[in-house]
Design an enzyme around this catalytic site. Structure first.
Site, PDB file in Angstrom:
ATOM      1  N   LYS A  33     -24.078  -7.635  -5.500  1.00  0.00           N
ATOM      2  CA  LYS A  33     -24.540  -8.927  -4.998  1.00  0.00           C
ATOM      3  C   LYS A  33     -26.048  -8.903  -4.766  1.00  0.00           C
ATOM      4  CE  LYS A  33     -21.543 -10.928  -2.299  1.00  0.00           C
ATOM      5  NZ  LYS A  33     -20.725 -10.797  -1.070  1.00  0.00           N
ATOM      6  N   ARG A 102     -23.837 -10.625   4.443  1.00  0.00           N
ATOM      7  CA  ARG A 102     -22.819 -10.485   3.389  1.00  0.00           C
ATOM      8  C   ARG A 102     -22.745  -9.053   2.892  1.00  0.00           C
ATOM      9  NH1 ARG A 102     -24.978 -14.537  -1.082  1.00  0.00           N
ATOM     10  NH2 ARG A 102     -22.767 -14.612  -1.679  1.00  0.00           N
ATOM     11  N   GLY A 111     -13.460 -10.534  -1.839  1.00  0.00           N
ATOM     12  CA  GLY A 111     -12.790 -10.784  -0.569  1.00  0.00           C
ATOM     13  C   GLY A 111     -12.367  -9.541   0.191  1.00  0.00           C
ATOM     14  N   MET A 113     -14.354  -7.247   1.609  1.00  0.00           N
ATOM     15  CA  MET A 113     -15.150  -6.912   2.775  1.00  0.00           C
ATOM     16  C   MET A 113     -15.651  -8.208   3.401  1.00  0.00           C
ATOM     17  SD  MET A 113     -16.928  -3.425   1.629  1.00  0.00           S
ATOM     18  CE  MET A 113     -17.675  -4.154   0.218  1.00  0.00           C
ATOM     19  N   ARG A 346     -22.347 -12.522 -10.950  1.00  0.00           N
ATOM     20  CA  ARG A 346     -21.825 -11.202 -11.305  1.00  0.00           C
ATOM     21  C   ARG A 346     -21.027 -11.345 -12.591  1.00  0.00           C
ATOM     22  NH1 ARG A 346     -17.851 -11.318  -6.192  1.00  0.00           N
ATOM     23  NH2 ARG A 346     -16.631 -13.107  -6.826  1.00  0.00           N
ATOM     24  N   HIS A 469      -7.893 -16.804  -4.660  1.00  0.00           N
ATOM     25  CA  HIS A 469      -7.772 -15.361  -4.488  1.00  0.00           C
ATOM     26  C   HIS A 469      -6.650 -14.781  -5.350  1.00  0.00           C
ATOM     27  CE1 HIS A 469      -6.171 -11.755  -2.396  1.00  0.00           C
ATOM     28  NE2 HIS A 469      -7.460 -11.448  -2.361  1.00  0.00           N
ATOM     29  N   ARG A 592      10.625  11.329 -39.572  1.00  0.00           N
ATOM     30  CA  ARG A 592      11.627  12.325 -39.171  1.00  0.00           C
ATOM     31  C   ARG A 592      12.881  12.090 -39.985  1.00  0.00           C
ATOM     32  NH1 ARG A 592       9.953   9.662 -34.931  1.00  0.00           N
ATOM     33  NH2 ARG A 592       8.590  10.624 -33.381  1.00  0.00           N
ATOM     34  N   ARG A 648       8.702  14.889 -42.923  1.00  0.00           N
ATOM     35  CA  ARG A 648       9.013  16.198 -42.349  1.00  0.00           C
ATOM     36  C   ARG A 648      10.424  16.606 -42.747  1.00  0.00           C
ATOM     37  NH1 ARG A 648       9.159  16.976 -35.952  1.00  0.00           N
ATOM     38  NH2 ARG A 648      11.071  15.788 -36.195  1.00  0.00           N
ATOM     39  N   GLU A 782       2.663  23.835 -34.433  1.00  0.00           N
ATOM     40  CA  GLU A 782       3.279  23.551 -33.137  1.00  0.00           C
ATOM     41  C   GLU A 782       3.722  24.820 -32.424  1.00  0.00           C
ATOM     42  OE1 GLU A 782       6.786  21.137 -33.775  1.00  0.00           O
ATOM     43  OE2 GLU A 782       7.073  21.991 -35.772  1.00  0.00           O
ATOM     44  N   SER A 801      -0.525  19.329 -39.375  1.00  0.00           N
ATOM     45  CA  SER A 801      -0.290  18.223 -38.454  1.00  0.00           C
ATOM     46  C   SER A 801       0.125  18.837 -37.124  1.00  0.00           C
ATOM     47  CB  SER A 801       0.814  17.323 -39.000  1.00  0.00           C
ATOM     48  OG  SER A 801       1.085  16.308 -38.061  1.00  0.00           O
ATOM     49  N   GLY A 803       1.876  19.272 -33.911  1.00  0.00           N
ATOM     50  CA  GLY A 803       3.034  18.772 -33.164  1.00  0.00           C
ATOM     51  C   GLY A 803       2.775  19.149 -31.718  1.00  0.00           C
ATOM     52  N   THR A 804       2.056  18.289 -31.005  1.00  0.00           N
ATOM     53  CA  THR A 804       1.517  18.705 -29.705  1.00  0.00           C
ATOM     54  C   THR A 804       2.567  18.735 -28.599  1.00  0.00           C
ATOM     55  OG1 THR A 804       0.712  16.445 -29.581  1.00  0.00           O
ATOM     56  CG2 THR A 804      -0.896  18.158 -30.055  1.00  0.00           C
ATOM     57  N   ASP A 806       5.718  20.221 -28.914  1.00  0.00           N
ATOM     58  CA  ASP A 806       6.160  21.619 -28.931  1.00  0.00           C
ATOM     59  C   ASP A 806       5.004  22.572 -28.625  1.00  0.00           C
ATOM     60  OD1 ASP A 806       8.915  21.881 -29.312  1.00  0.00           O
ATOM     61  OD2 ASP A 806       8.736  21.180 -31.381  1.00  0.00           O
ATOM     62  N   CYS A 869       0.712  14.428 -34.857  1.00  0.00           N
ATOM     63  CA  CYS A 869       1.833  13.488 -34.911  1.00  0.00           C
ATOM     64  C   CYS A 869       2.630  13.488 -33.615  1.00  0.00           C
ATOM     65  CB  CYS A 869       2.737  13.804 -36.093  1.00  0.00           C
ATOM     66  SG  CYS A 869       3.505  15.421 -35.993  1.00  0.00           S
ATOM     67  N   TYR A 889      -7.097  12.241 -38.998  1.00  0.00           N
ATOM     68  CA  TYR A 889      -6.386  11.066 -38.504  1.00  0.00           C
ATOM     69  C   TYR A 889      -5.572  11.426 -37.267  1.00  0.00           C
ATOM     70  CZ  TYR A 889      -2.202  13.220 -40.366  1.00  0.00           C
ATOM     71  OH  TYR A 889      -1.175  14.096 -40.569  1.00  0.00           O
TER      72      TYR A 889
HETATM   73  P1  ADP Z   1     -17.483 -12.609  -1.124  1.00  0.00           P
HETATM   74  O1  ADP Z   1     -18.046 -11.294  -1.481  1.00  0.00           O
HETATM   75  O2  ADP Z   1     -16.152 -12.534  -0.478  1.00  0.00           O
HETATM   76  O3  ADP Z   1     -17.562 -13.587  -2.259  1.00  0.00           O
HETATM   77  P2  ADP Z   1     -19.833 -13.812  -0.009  1.00  0.00           P
HETATM   78  O4  ADP Z   1     -20.771 -12.933   0.703  1.00  0.00           O
HETATM   79  O5  ADP Z   1     -20.232 -14.141  -1.398  1.00  0.00           O
HETATM   80  O6  ADP Z   1     -18.397 -13.189   0.047  1.00  0.00           O
HETATM   81  O7  ADP Z   1     -19.724 -15.131   0.857  1.00  0.00           O
HETATM   82  C1  ADP Z   1     -18.598 -15.884   1.179  1.00  0.00           C
HETATM   83  C2  ADP Z   1     -18.902 -17.369   0.991  1.00  0.00           C
HETATM   84  O8  ADP Z   1     -20.018 -17.807   1.766  1.00  0.00           O
HETATM   85  C3  ADP Z   1     -19.261 -17.695  -0.440  1.00  0.00           C
HETATM   86  O9  ADP Z   1     -18.674 -18.908  -0.793  1.00  0.00           O
HETATM   87  C4  ADP Z   1     -20.753 -17.822  -0.418  1.00  0.00           C
HETATM   88  O10 ADP Z   1     -21.223 -18.663  -1.422  1.00  0.00           O
HETATM   89  C5  ADP Z   1     -21.015 -18.408   0.965  1.00  0.00           C
HETATM   90  N1  ADP Z   1     -22.351 -18.026   1.451  1.00  0.00           N
HETATM   91  C6  ADP Z   1     -22.791 -16.764   1.639  1.00  0.00           C
HETATM   92  N2  ADP Z   1     -24.078 -16.760   2.055  1.00  0.00           N
HETATM   93  C7  ADP Z   1     -24.454 -18.058   2.126  1.00  0.00           C
HETATM   94  C8  ADP Z   1     -25.696 -18.722   2.494  1.00  0.00           C
HETATM   95  N3  ADP Z   1     -26.775 -18.028   2.847  1.00  0.00           N
HETATM   96  N4  ADP Z   1     -25.724 -20.046   2.455  1.00  0.00           N
HETATM   97  C9  ADP Z   1     -24.613 -20.746   2.100  1.00  0.00           C
HETATM   98  N5  ADP Z   1     -23.437 -20.201   1.764  1.00  0.00           N
HETATM   99  C10 ADP Z   1     -23.350 -18.863   1.772  1.00  0.00           C
HETATM  100 MG    MG Z   2     -19.057 -14.191  -3.122  1.00  0.00          MG
HETATM  101 MG    MG Z   3       8.322  19.875 -33.130  1.00  0.00          MG
END
Ligand code: ADP
Ligand code: MG
Ligand code: MG
Length: 920
Positions: A33, A102, A111, A113, A346, A469, A592, A648, A782, A801, A803-804, A806, A869, A889
């Site tokens: 981020k 954040r 989501g 952390m 991202r 989510h 076979r 074979r 083999e 060939s 025969g891994t 055996d 094989c 191959y």
């Molecule tokens: P996650 O990693 O779970 O996506 P984020 O850190 O991106 O969490 O933030 C959660 C929500 O809050 C997102 O929708 C993000 O766009 C919004 N948000 C985060 N920082 C700001 C900010 N400075 N102003 C407005 N919205 C924010």
């Molecule tokens: Mg986010």
């Molecule tokens: Mg064999």
């Protein structure tokens, strides 16, 4: 001076310098981020001013339990810079700066952390903001969000008291929606929420903004080791020692009225890969309102009508971002009073199907090279695409029969059949402990539900859209998923769901079609998808083949292959061979022949042959089998017109073709007791014959070449059948390349005994039929002794060939079935072995024998053809090893051929131009 722990978004160049110019390391330092925000800032994209506290600071905190020296001062200094840039001041009632705090690790963990919005709001600054904005409702709404998030995220208070506090209040007022809440209502809620904090923690919600910032930073650091984050890392193999960065970002507000809003978007469709923006937004809303799926969103296209300028700017920016990263982007944005702000970018998570389509499209758009496209798709993704889909006919019939249940958004493709469970713990428990196929059904999912999703075959929700989510997580893990099927009424208490009187109770079977969004009651049969219909995948695999076929891919001595690996298939029947061809195999690496003996009409002849007392009786029985075998081979050669076919000769011990000894004994005893005479003598003879064949360790007994030497008539018949079929095919205009494989060779003298006899037959048949075609005689490697004496063996063998299966059994001294049943799991768990060696080649032991065999074999015969094989031939890591040691191959089951083609290309690209024998 102390270490630099904090980087302003504008300081990305410094971070790059610190990381020696490696962008990957910058991502490691600032997190995905943070590095994205900094990179966008550099590119002139509108990003609210802010800064990032590094992952190094997080790790230092995790180690010592306190902020590392200098970090907090640097955070304060950076905050000053942001104040200067925005012209606002943190904690100043006259013109307050608000920020979000954040989390953001190197790899995105959606989501997983925590994030806190609106930091800096206090009773005092709130009043100041009201004066500035003249919008008390907006300010109180923002403030109550802070108090709630601070309470739950930073102070660890459960969500429920806050949710209930709000619910009770609305009920008292007779409100249905949040939008009915007035400024005064929110103000009252703030008091309620602050009381909750006081009640749970015994202290007040901090009115000092810097205290808020400090505690929020701490909370993000701590969230790295929270259960949710740890579970997620286990499931995705993200290392624990990366740490998370903390991003402090100036707040921008999507909840300032109807000229404001917030949204998320993917630059291409993450489910199908279509080249069309897919996103959702909400007017007058903040942050996670969109993702949480609590309000109904609008598709991003609609923005073009409501705010055309912003829409055009947004499309322009996202286009640029996609070109800059050469990847599909997943972005977050907010519009504050008509001004667009980008809050995150991202690389977007996607389904296997989308991954293939996007890679192929981007190569066609000349955004990336074909090689890059091939590298972007993993063998596992190809595997997913070949997984079962619902049988369309069966689905139509189900519709007619009235078992159609509901339709929702097709969030993650594939067919899932399982028993419905209404919470994550139960779904996981039934899947893990009771080995059931489960489908997790919820109104919507939260990060705490991921364990239940991963354990399930499919996921179904009644709320939320394609970016909810549930959808994001399901796509990432390749779990079929339907979301937002809002006709379904889920009753979590009574453990059932209902649509118009049709009820599904917990534990009942349902079928979820993530490809179309349909849900059915009961089990619908599935079938293997047709590769031919997956146009992009076919294209990508053609590119993979081109890469492998490029001369010079491998630097090699004379006679060795200089292209990448070819992919052949193991096929016993013409229909398997045909499938292998459509899947792209360019040879049969193992047919076979013994399977052919088991067919109903043939088995009695085979048994008669085995029980023959004289060679002429045996030959007579074999002559009856000959036409059958000839027909089998004929079909194979025809299907593989122009491509090599390795057949074979008979391999298993003969007792496998005989009736079960114990059962026969029982029959004999019963007949004796009942005094039945008829047929008893024959059965007694048969029983004693079988007993005579008993071996204490049949897998290491009379089988393979050993059997051929003591009973050459069988393989002589087989070779005659092979060459007669090949000759007949040649006469019909088919190009044949038969290769006869002698199994279980351990010494050269075995080959010296058997091979010339067989070659004589080959020549005789060609003479009889007056045709000529090229052929080879070779052997399986083999038995460790064969690998060690490969230079000798190659004097006669024209191909090897491996025969891994055996070879692994005999190198380790493990019997596979016993090992997998008894101790291999413990060995892998205890890290005595890194992996199950029957799935992935043990490079240090078995692999070393293979390597040696190739080198020694080619010393004798430089153009010795080498393949594999065993089942390992379809395993990507083992395929890489075959590339490294110079195989021509790999041969695997027809179904794994597409996976192997991709893995072969990956190996070729990874080791491009690296020598084979030189670097040994
Ligand atoms: P996650 O990693 O779970 O996506 P984020 O850190 O991106 O969490 O933030 C959660 C929500 O809050 C997102 O929708 C993000 O766009 C919004 N948000 C985060 N920082 C700001 C900010 N400075 N102003 C407005 N919205 C924010
Ligand atoms: Mg986010
Ligand atoms: Mg064999």
């Amino acid at each position: 001076m102390s270490k630099k722990w904090v980087y302003l978004f504008g300081e990305v160049a410094e971070a790059e310098k610190y990381c020696g110019g490696s962008w990957d390391k910058v991502r490691g330092l600032l997190g995905g981020k943070g590095s994205g925000l900094a990179d966008m800032t550099r590119a002139g994209v509108p990003v609210p001013p802010g800064f990032t506290v590094t992952t190094e600071a997080c790790n230092a905190y995790s180690a010592s339990g306190k902020f590392p020296e200098g970090m907090w001062d640097q955070e304060l200094a950076a905050l000053k810079e942001v104040e200067n840039e925005t012209g606002k001041k943190f904690g100043d009632p006259a013109n307050p700066l608000l920020v979000s705090c954040r989390s953001g690790a190197k790899f995105s963990m959606p989501g997983m952390m925590d994030t806190v919005l609106n930091l800096g709001l206090t009773d005092k600054t709130a009043e100041g903001m009201i004066k500035l904005t003249n919008n008390p409702r907006f300010v109180y709404d923002s403030y109550r969000r802070l108090v709630e998030m601070f309470g739950s995220v930073v102070l660890g208070i459960p969500d429920e008291p806050f949710e209930e506090g709000l619910k009770d209040y609305k009920e008292r007022k007779g409100y249905k929606l949040d939008t009915e809440m007035t400024a005064e209502d929110w103000k009252a809620i703030i008091v309620t929420f602050q009381d909750i904090i006081k009640k749970y923690k015994g202290f007040d919600f901090p009115q000092a903004p810097l205290k808020q910032l400090e505690l929020a930073t701490l909370a993000v650091f701590n969230s790295w080791n929270g259960k949710r984050a740890v579970d997620y890392r286990r499931a995705t193999n993200i290392p624990d020692d990366l740490g998370t960065a903390v991003n402090i970002v100036t707040m921008v507000f999507g909840n300032m009225g109807n000229d404001s809003g917030t949204g998320v978007a993917f630059t291409r469709n993450p489910s199908t890969g279509d080249r069309k923006m897919m996103g959702e937004y909400l007017l007058n809303a903040q942050g996670e309102d969109v993702v949480a799926g609590i309000r109904n969103t609008d598709p991003v296209e609609n923005m073009s009508k409501v705010m055309p300028e912003v829409y055009n700017q947004f499309m322009d920016i996202t286009n640029k971002l996609e070109r800059h990263y050469q990847e599909m982007q997943d972005v977050e944005f907010t519009i504050e009073r008509g001004k667009l702000w980008m809050l995150q970018t991202r690389n977007g998570k996607r389904t296997a199907k989308a991954a293939v389509k996007i890679a192929v499209d981007m190569a066609n758009e000349k955004l990336i090279s074909k090689e890059e496209a091939v590298l972007r798709v993993t063998p596992e993704q190809v595997d997913t695409l070949l997984h079962p889909q619902f049988d369309e006919k069966a689905k139509k019939e189900a519709e007619k029969a009235g078992t159609f249940f509901a339709k929702g958004v097709n969030a993650s493709p594939g067919a899932a059949v399982g028993q419905a469970y209404f919470d994550a713990d139960k779904a996981e428990k039934m899947a893990k402990e009771h080995k059931q196929d489960t489908i997790m059904v919820r109104p919507f999912t939260k990060p705490d539900d991921v364990h239940g999703m991963i354990a399930s075959k499919g996921v179904l929700t009644s709320e939320g859209g394609a970016t909810s989510h549930a959808a994001v997580v399901a796509r990432q893990f390749g779990i079929p998923c339907v979301v937002g099927a809002n006709v379904i009424k889920i009753d979590l208490e009574k453990r059932k769901m209902e649509v118009n009187g049709k009820v599904v109770k917990e534990g009942e079977w349902i079928s979820v079609d993530g490809t179309t969004g349909q849900v059915f009651i009961g089990k619908i049969p599935t079938m293997a998808p047709k590769l031919e219909e997956q146009v992009e995948l076919m294209t990508l695999l053609t590119w993979a083949d081109e890469i492998c076929a490029t001369p010079g891919m491998r630097k090699a001595p004379k006679g060795w292959p200089t292209t990448g690996l070819q992919v052949w298939a193991n096929a016993d029947y013409p229909k398997d061979a045909q499938r292998a061809r459509t899947y792209g195999a360019v040879g049969i690496g193992l047919c076979r022949t013994e399977h052919m003996f088991f067919e109903q009409v043939r088995l009695p002849i085979v048994q008669r042959m085995i029980l023959s007392k004289t060679s002429s009786d045996r030959t007579a029985a074999l002559n009856e089998l000959l036409p059958y075998q000839r027909k089998d081979f004929d079909g194979l050669f025809e299907a593989m017109n122009g491509y090599p076919v390795i057949i074979r000769l008979i391999d298993p011990p003969l007792h496998e073709f005989m009736p079960d000894e114990e059962k026969l004994f029982e029959e004999v005893v019963t007949m004796r007791v009942l005094g039945k005479k008829e047929g008893l003598a024959e059965k007694e003879d048969l029983l004693s014959a079988i007993r005579g064949m008993h071996e204490s360790n049949p897998m290491m007994g009379m089988r393979g070449v050993r059997l051929s030497i003591s009973m050459p008539e069988i393989v002589e018949m087989q070779v005659r059948a092979i060459f007669e079929a090949a000759a007949d095919c040649t006469l019909r205009g088919i190009v044949v390349k038969p290769e006869v494989m002698i199994p279980l060779t351990g010494t050269l003298s075995e080959l010296e005994w058997i091979q010339p006899r067989l070659e004589r037959i080959a020549k005789t048949v060609m003479g009889e039929k007056k045709v000529n075609f090229s052929y080879k005689f070779g052997t399986m490697i083999e038995i460790p002794r064969a690998a060690v004496t490969a230079a000798e063996i190659a004097k006669l063998a024209e191909f090897f060939s491996f025969g891994t299966n055996d070879l692994t059994q005999m190198t380790f001294g493990y019997s596979r079935d016993d090992a997998e049943r008894n101790f291999l799991i413990t060995y892998v768990e205890q890290k005595i072995l890194p992996k199950n060696p029957f799935q992935t080649i043990d490079r240090d032991g078995v692999g070393k024998l293979m390597d040696m065999a190739v080198i020694d074999g080619r010393k004798t015969r430089p153009n010795l053809e080498v393949g594999i094989c065993g089942e390992h031939g379809g395993d990507p890591e083992s395929i890489e090893w075959c590339h490294i040691i110079g195989n021509n191959y790999v041969s695997c089951s027809p179904f794994r051929v597409p996976i192997a083609r991709l893995a072969a290309a990956h190996s070729a690209l990874k080791h491009k131009g690296i020598g084979i024998a030189e670097d040994k």
